[in-house]
Design an enzyme around this catalytic site. Sequence first.
Site, PDB file in Angstrom:
ATOM      1  N   GLU A  88       0.839  -1.205   0.000  1.00 35.28           N
ATOM      2  CA  GLU A  88       0.000   0.000   0.000  1.00 35.28           C
ATOM      3  C   GLU A  88       0.869   1.249   0.000  1.00 35.28           C
ATOM      4  OE1 GLU A  88      -3.097  -0.133  -0.358  1.00 35.28           O
ATOM      5  OE2 GLU A  88      -3.676  -2.157   0.243  1.00 35.28           O
ATOM      6  N   ARG A  98     -17.440  -0.931   7.507  1.00 35.23           N
ATOM      7  CA  ARG A  98     -18.668  -1.533   6.962  1.00 35.23           C
ATOM      8  C   ARG A  98     -19.152  -2.676   7.846  1.00 35.23           C
ATOM      9  NH1 ARG A  98     -18.764  -5.487   3.616  1.00 35.23           N
ATOM     10  NH2 ARG A  98     -16.586  -5.303   3.023  1.00 35.23           N
ATOM     11  N   CYS A 151      -7.050  -2.402   8.865  1.00 35.70           N
ATOM     12  CA  CYS A 151      -5.729  -2.397   8.230  1.00 35.70           C
ATOM     13  C   CYS A 151      -5.257  -0.987   7.944  1.00 35.70           C
ATOM     14  CB  CYS A 151      -5.736  -3.214   6.935  1.00 35.70           C
ATOM     15  SG  CYS A 151      -5.807  -4.989   7.229  1.00 35.70           S
ATOM     16  N   HIS A 176      -1.296  -5.667   1.706  1.00 35.89           N
ATOM     17  CA  HIS A 176      -2.457  -6.555   1.714  1.00 35.89           C
ATOM     18  C   HIS A 176      -2.143  -7.837   0.948  1.00 35.89           C
ATOM     19  CE1 HIS A 176      -5.638  -3.508   3.049  1.00 35.89           C
ATOM     20  NE2 HIS A 176      -5.902  -4.597   3.751  1.00 35.89           N
TER      21      HIS A 176
HETATM   22  N1  PCA Z   1      -7.795  -7.250   6.855  1.00 30.40           N
HETATM   23  C1  PCA Z   1      -8.678  -6.208   7.312  1.00 30.40           C
HETATM   24  C2  PCA Z   1      -8.425  -6.115   8.803  1.00 30.40           C
HETATM   25  C3  PCA Z   1      -7.655  -7.326   9.179  1.00 30.40           C
HETATM   26  C4  PCA Z   1      -7.231  -7.914   7.902  1.00 30.40           C
HETATM   27  O1  PCA Z   1      -6.471  -8.895   7.780  1.00 30.40           O
HETATM   28  C5  PCA Z   1      -8.527  -4.909   6.539  1.00 30.40           C
HETATM   29  O2  PCA Z   1      -8.131  -4.965   5.370  1.00 30.40           O
HETATM   30  O3  PCA Z   1      -8.785  -3.843   7.073  1.00 30.40           O
END
Ligand code: PCA
Length: 225
Positions: A88, A98, A151, A176
Amino acid sequence: MQHDLSTLLVTGFEPFGGDTVNPSELVAAALHGSVVEARGRQARVVAQRLPCAFGDARARLAAAVDEWRPVAVLALGLAAGRAGLTPERVAVNLADARIADNAGGQPADQPVVSQGPAAYFTTLPVKAMVAAMRAAGAPAELSLSAGSFVCNELFYGLMHHLATAGPAACRGGFMHLPLLPAQAAGPAGLRPSVALDLQVAAAAAALQAVLAHEHDIAAAGGSIA
Ligand code: PCA
């Protein structure tokens, strides 16, 4: 755990939203204790599992950063539907959930840090990380938004901590991960997935790139829309 080598702190999240696994904690655990080498530098990976809860996750990460004083932090999380591993670029000062987090928290249109800047850029070499993951045979692409759930809050909280209170010279960022094949095999319809072994190899390659590149490579990239 010895403190003789410098440390790369890697975090993963517990499962959330009804899932029973989260690839991010499995990838972090698989890398725990490994030694990353690049361009004559070495660092040992320390993995930390984080709760999927607003506030709690970033407080624990800030404490781990202060404890380990790593050279860099790579926080990991799941983004179901992504077709590859996606570092990111930007953390935004917004929490807008959400679904409820694992502690029942569901902020709407809240700042992560009141009076904080609107956003922080990652300080990891994300283009070098993408290139390294592709060279390792894994699908990877830059992402411009970590969303507005836990996240993004963790990512923003990490960058704010590093900018204001954390150890100087520690770089930080977030990546991610896609679903695991077993998660995509559920009844929810076809969604992209990447096997755990390949996710682990890709994340290891990304960490090598972090050690190798104090500054990002110059490469064409970005998105049109
Ligand atoms: N993904 C979520 C929160 C924890 C995770 O592994 C997110 O993308 O916010």
